[in-house]
Design an enzyme around this catalytic site. Structure first.
Site, mmCIF file in Angstrom:
data_model
loop_
_atom_site.group_PDB
_atom_site.id
_atom_site.type_symbol
_atom_site.label_atom_id
_atom_site.label_comp_id
_atom_site.label_asym_id
_atom_site.label_seq_id
_atom_site.Cartn_x
_atom_site.Cartn_y
_atom_site.Cartn_z
ATOM 1 N N GLU B 34 0.841 -1.296 0.172
ATOM 2 C CA GLU B 34 -0.080 0.132 0.056
ATOM 3 C C GLU B 34 0.792 1.449 -0.020
ATOM 4 O O GLU B 34 2.018 1.120 0.666
ATOM 5 C CB GLU B 34 -0.553 0.053 0.397
ATOM 6 C CG GLU B 34 -1.085 1.116 1.657
ATOM 7 C CD GLU B 34 -2.399 1.678 1.023
ATOM 8 O OE1 GLU B 34 -3.559 0.657 -0.381
ATOM 9 O OE2 GLU B 34 -2.380 3.366 0.075
ATOM 10 N N ILE B 50 -23.068 1.560 0.726
ATOM 11 C CA ILE B 50 -24.785 1.119 1.568
ATOM 12 C C ILE B 50 -24.438 0.068 0.188
ATOM 13 O O ILE B 50 -23.689 -0.260 -0.487
ATOM 14 C CB ILE B 50 -25.134 1.555 -0.359
ATOM 15 C CG1 ILE B 50 -25.482 3.499 0.152
ATOM 16 C CG2 ILE B 50 -26.277 1.277 0.272
ATOM 17 C CD1 ILE B 50 -26.504 3.799 1.615
ATOM 18 N N HIS B 52 -25.549 -2.484 -1.390
ATOM 19 C CA HIS B 52 -26.844 -2.222 -1.819
ATOM 20 C C HIS B 52 -27.591 -3.603 -2.184
ATOM 21 O O HIS B 52 -27.104 -4.570 -2.617
ATOM 22 C CB HIS B 52 -26.342 -1.435 -4.014
ATOM 23 C CG HIS B 52 -25.943 0.119 -3.304
ATOM 24 N ND1 HIS B 52 -26.664 0.676 -3.495
ATOM 25 C CD2 HIS B 52 -24.657 0.425 -3.828
ATOM 26 C CE1 HIS B 52 -25.738 1.786 -3.313
ATOM 27 N NE2 HIS B 52 -24.706 1.777 -3.294
ATOM 28 N N LYS B 249 -26.733 5.720 -9.362
ATOM 29 C CA LYS B 249 -27.540 6.622 -8.655
ATOM 30 C C LYS B 249 -28.338 7.282 -7.718
ATOM 31 O O LYS B 249 -28.934 7.603 -6.787
ATOM 32 C CB LYS B 249 -26.857 5.328 -7.236
ATOM 33 C CG LYS B 249 -27.041 4.134 -8.110
ATOM 34 C CD LYS B 249 -27.108 2.970 -7.005
ATOM 35 C CE LYS B 249 -26.480 1.331 -7.474
ATOM 36 N NZ LYS B 249 -25.422 1.654 -8.053
ATOM 37 N N ILE B 334 -13.457 0.257 -11.469
ATOM 38 C CA ILE B 334 -14.359 -0.851 -10.038
ATOM 39 C C ILE B 334 -14.765 0.682 -9.050
ATOM 40 O O ILE B 334 -13.731 1.691 -8.464
ATOM 41 C CB ILE B 334 -13.269 -0.881 -9.012
ATOM 42 C CG1 ILE B 334 -12.030 -2.733 -9.393
ATOM 43 C CG2 ILE B 334 -14.097 -2.130 -7.643
ATOM 44 C CD1 ILE B 334 -13.074 -3.078 -10.267
ATOM 45 N N GLU B 335 -15.530 1.009 -9.619
ATOM 46 C CA GLU B 335 -16.804 1.824 -9.247
ATOM 47 C C GLU B 335 -17.944 1.280 -8.475
ATOM 48 O O GLU B 335 -17.708 0.638 -8.314
ATOM 49 C CB GLU B 335 -17.066 2.805 -10.686
ATOM 50 C CG GLU B 335 -18.015 2.208 -11.823
ATOM 51 C CD GLU B 335 -18.838 3.561 -12.037
ATOM 52 O OE1 GLU B 335 -19.230 3.903 -12.262
ATOM 53 O OE2 GLU B 335 -18.635 3.331 -13.718
ATOM 54 N N CYS B 434 -17.795 17.889 17.072
ATOM 55 C CA CYS B 434 -16.268 19.670 17.521
ATOM 56 C C CYS B 434 -15.489 19.415 16.424
ATOM 57 O O CYS B 434 -14.712 20.011 16.722
ATOM 58 C CB CYS B 434 -16.304 19.366 18.871
ATOM 59 S SG CYS B 434 -15.017 18.752 19.851
ATOM 60 N N CYS B 439 -10.560 16.946 21.842
ATOM 61 C CA CYS B 439 -10.353 16.386 21.524
ATOM 62 C C CYS B 439 -8.769 16.017 21.203
ATOM 63 O O CYS B 439 -7.728 15.540 21.008
ATOM 64 C CB CYS B 439 -10.436 14.567 21.162
ATOM 65 S SG CYS B 439 -11.179 14.581 19.075
#
Lengths: 419, 483
Positions: B34, B50, B52, B249, B334-335, B434, B439
């Site tokens: 990566e 989502i 789907h 969509k 890849i969508e 916030c 933090c």
């Protein structure tokens, strides 16, 4: 099992409001009084306000934030108020069960009275929906103040500040003193948001430009912020096209307003005021729910901590001597020229204060009180700014006979720019 | 670590991690590379999240086929990953008579038990804030909501637990044939493997070009979003879809697994990887969403963001072996519904590799165990946790009620958070209303201590995204000595 604790008074928040309220409740005879603070120290935001200017009204001397807080911390140490630090309240029920946690466990306080003193939080970039990239280097001014004054970090070297609120002005000076270059304070309105004295002492004295009627319309930089687009804004708050200019910076501070922190109040079903964002209160700062009181910035954002202390002491006293049954006679509503009024309910109207903020700067103005569509009183306001609260003694108001809504308005000449 | 593997996966997004999860079930030596410091940093992190349902699959496409396959795999994954993606159900809203026809098609396509088309009154009873002038709604009980980061991280953690190696900060620049293996060139290292899977999302066609394969470059379509305060959770319990356009969509209003409301996305072509938000884009999202929920309380926005869809001209996934480097498999285009389809993609990749000669021998796997989330525990459970470790009673983030125990765990986990964003995505510090104003005061010192570095090395996301310049005295001293 969570530990159950019975209390006459539970105060949520150990900032200036909570400290004064807890002390005065205890001194008026309430026992036991618990003061719950989520931080490691009492004092709240005062601890990071290392500049002077606190306590002039109350103590007749100019103190720094920590010095002001210390006066109360010392008294608390001598009192039998039970202070619990690093203790976070997670839930308050409508029947006053306060659930809190700390490293010892879960606590359930069953309180006869709850005093809310949670203060406020800062508006963020997200709330303003400033478009652009989402790099590092964007801080709310109060966060930056903590990072500089408490942790001793330098957030960046070239700084743009959006919003001319007091913390932003104070931080402009603070960062300049630490060697950063503060390029500008950018204010969307045509007038200053903070106190005039802060403009003079923090911007003018350090040659930091103030751009009124301007705002940040884009944030550039994928890793650390590289700059902002600053644009002119017209009288309707719309961006003037063609006025955009790029301002290089590695840090953007936001000082664009404070919001009373009332998530716990909503949880307890305490009615809130749409104008202040805090609980609706009467002149004793008791809420529209039995046994609940609120003081300090959780009610409305105050301009001076001295007033917060005065109000909170009154609340503590009232709680300590157990108030008579509440009976509201008047409901106060801000109308033209007034942005907010505290308290919004009046029982007797004999002791305590009215705190107002104007919508704009005005000169040669009048504060007008109306009841049943008739004006029953006016007061002269030679000069007023939204940043400075207008404080009125309740006993100076000639309350009309009857009961119902009283409307407050300000009529006068609008001030533009800085006067 | 040896530099030779059976399979090298490039890209730690949801697809790369799903491939790692799938292949971790077999007796293989695997490495995932990566380029960022963490998993889920690209396309995977910024989308509508989502799950789907079948109603939304696209027939006669690869993405449709893998979407259906993926749905069949979710139960297994949720078991193995100790995760649950709530099937909150969805309402697809038709505003015109024309659009009602589409609802009928969805119903027919999904063939889901309990799905139905309902009139405005019934729909508004289910979701009172829906536009009352709607014509009809299609109710689909199987739609779910996913936290893309939680899924990706869980897949990666499972893979790591079951023997997959991970290397971060490794940007792959090209490939060479080396005997019967592929030599993988990164900016820092060389690796060898018989099989390589290119799951690099936005960069997948660029990498395919580097291996000498011809494929049209992906076009990026940006989508912008609003995230609303969890206070607005009652706005909708169901995912609200409009009737989709040709391109996408459409603009949704959806609950998130964390309890916020997500609004978006629009669909706008952009040059390069531009994930900035814009006035115009956000306005478009607002206008679109108001058609579903006219009273949308955008003043409760806590943040805005945007994500990108990498698309091919055919608007379908293209998964193919390199013609010049044998054993190199490219995953392009890849969508949407890539997140939902990720598990199906992984299975398909496994089959493709097997067909091409990789031996898949199943092995016993260890399931992943999720770490507790303080916010979702009841007070009794909280008491138990605090008794075990007092850090569970130390709240670091008041908005999302995150404890020190959770922050420390995230910083020490098998795939640890090494950036502020990484910490945010794991435990939700700085993700509340916030946005870190509270933090953010304590996190740099805490992180520096845990990671054993100086505060000035703490970054938000990438190498140069530093949070502060460092301690004032040090900055001043460094400056003085530089002069």
């Amino acid at each position: 099992m969570p530990r159950r604790v019975d209390a006459q008074v539970v105060v949520v928040g150990g900032g200036p409001a909570g400290m004064a309220a807890a002390l005065s409740a205890f001194e008026s005879g309430a026992y036991p009084v618990f003061l719950l603070e989520r931080g490691k120290h009492l004092g709240g935001i005062l601890n990071q306000c290392i500049h002077p200017g606190f306590g002039l009204h109350l103590f007749g001397e100019e103190l720094t934030g920590p010095e002001y807080a210390e006066k109360f911390i010392e008294r608390l140490a001598k009192s039998r108020v039970e202070v619990l630090l690093e203790t976070t309240v997670l839930e308050i029920t409508a029947d006053r069960v306060v659930k809190a946690v700390n490293a010892q466990g879960v606590f359930e306080f069953r309180a006869q009275n709850v005093i809310l003193g949670m203060g406020c939080r800062e508006k963020t970039r997200g709330m303003l929906r400033i478009p652009g990239h989402r790099p590092a280097g964007i801080f709310t001014a109060g966060l930056a103040q903590y990072l500089v004054n408490i942790e001793g970090y330098l957030p960046g070297k070239e700084v743009v500040i959006l919003g001319s609120g007091d913390i932003g002005l104070i931080m402009a000076r603070r960062l300049a003193l630490e060697g950063a270059c503060v390029k500008a304070v950018v204010e969307i309105k045509d007038s200053l948001s903070g106190l005039l004295r802060n403009y003079v002492q923090c911007l003018l004295d350090f040659d930091i430009p103030l751009l009124l009627s301007h705002t940040v319309t884009n944030i550039v930089g994928r890793e650390r912020i590289e700059g902002v687009v600053v644009s002119k804004v017209n009288g309707n708050g719309e961006v003037v096209s063609g006025s955009e200019r790029f301002m290089e910076c590695d840090t953007l501070l936001l000082s664009v307003g404070l919001i009373p922190e009332n998530e716990l109040s909503k949880n307890a079903h305490i009615p809130l005021c749409p104008f202040t964002g805090g609980p609706l209160v009467d002149e004793y700062f008791s809420c529209d729910r039995e046994g609940f009181f609120a003081c300090g910035n959780v009610v409305a954002v105050f301009d001076l901590v001295d007033y917060v202390t005065v109000v909170s002491e009154m609340v503590g006293k009232k709680v300590g001597v157990s108030a008579p049954k509440r009976r509201v006679r008047y409901f106060l509503t801000p109308t033209s020229g007034v942005s907010q009024v505290v308290p919004q309910r009046i029982q007797e109207g004999k002791e305590g204060f009215l705190f107002l903020r104007s919508q704009h700067g005005f000169h040669d103005a009048h504060l007008v009180f109306s009841f049943q569509e008739k004006i029953f009183q006016t007061m002269e306001l030679p000069l007023c700014y939204p940043s400075e609260m207008i404080k009125i003694n309740l006993q100076d108001i000639n309350w009309p006979s009857g009961e119902g809504e009283i409307q407050l308005s300000i009529k006068g000449e609008k001030i533009c720019g800085i006067r | 670590m040896s530099r030779t593997f059976d399979v090298v996966i490039i890209g730690g997004g949801v697809v790369g991690c799903a491939v790692a999860w799938y292949l971790a079930h077999f007796d293989l030596s695997i490495l995932l590379l990566e380029k960022e410091k963490d998993v889920c940093c690209g396309v995977s992190k910024a989308n509508t999240g989502i799950l789907h349902s079948r109603s939304y699959w696209t027939p006669s496409t690869l993405k449709g086929e893998l979407h259906l396959r993926s749905l069949a795999l979710f139960a297994q994954a949720e078991r193995e990953l100790d995760l649950c993606f709530p099937r909150v159900g969805a309402l697809t809203v038709a505003l015109t008579r024309e659009e009602v026809k589409f609802l009928e098609m969805l119903k027919k396509r999904g063939r889901i038990r309990g799905a139905e088309i309902m009139g405005p009154r019934e729909a508004c009873q289910m979701e009172p804030f829906l536009n009352p002038s709607l014509r009809a709604c299609y109710y689909d009980p199987e739609t779910g909501v996913i936290s893309p980061f939680a899924l990706t991280l869980a897949l990666a953690e499972f893979a790591l637990l079951n023997g997959v190696n991970f290397a971060f900060g490794e940007e792959v620049t090209g490939f060479e044939k080396d005997g019967n293996k592929i030599k993988i060139l990164s900016k820092k290292n060389r690796y060898w493997s018989k099989w390589v899977v290119n799951c690099t999302g936005l960069f997948s066609t660029q990498l395919a070009h580097r291996s000498g394969d011809s494929i049209p470059p992906q076009r990026f379509f940006r989508g912008e979003y609003f995230v609303l305060d969890r206070e607005c959770a009652a706005l909708t319990r169901h995912v609200l879809y409009p009737v989709p356009t040709e391109e996408s969509k459409g603009i949704l209003v959806s609950p998130t697994p964390e309890g916020n409301i997500l609004v978006g996305p629009n669909f706008e072509p952009v040059e390069d990887e531009d994930t900035a938000t814009t006035f115009r884009g956000l306005k478009e999202v607002e206008d679109g969403a108001r058609k579903l929920v006219p009273s949308l309380p955008l003043e409760k926005t806590i943040t805005t963001f945007s994500g990108l869809r990498p698309t091919l001209p055919e608007r379908d996934f293209r998964i193919f072996f390199s013609s010049s480097i044998p054993g190199l498999l490219h995953l392009c285009g890849i969508e949407s519904p890539g997140l939902t389809a990720s598990l199906g993609i992984a299975e398909y990749v496994g089959e493709k590799l097997e067909d091409a000669g990789l031996t898949l021998r199943e092995k016993a796997v260890v399931p992943r165990a999720a770490f507790p989330v303080f916010r979702t525990c009841d007070f009794r459970e909280r008491e138990r946790l605090i008794a075990e470790n007092p850090d569970w009673g130390r709240i670091i983030c008041r908005c999302e009620e995150v404890t020190l125990a959770e922050v420390k765990h995230a910083l020490r986990a098998s795939i640890p958070a090494v950036t502020l964003d990484g910490l945010k995505r794991r435990v939700r510090v700085m993700a509340g209303r916030c946005q870190g104003s509270f933090c953010g005061m304590h996190l740099p010192a805490l992180m520096a201590e845990e990671l054993g570095c100086d505060e000035k090395e703490i970054v938000k996301s990438t190498e140069n995204a530093f949070y502060v310049l460092g301690k004032i005295e040090k900055v001043v001293k460094d400056h003085a000595s530089a002069c």
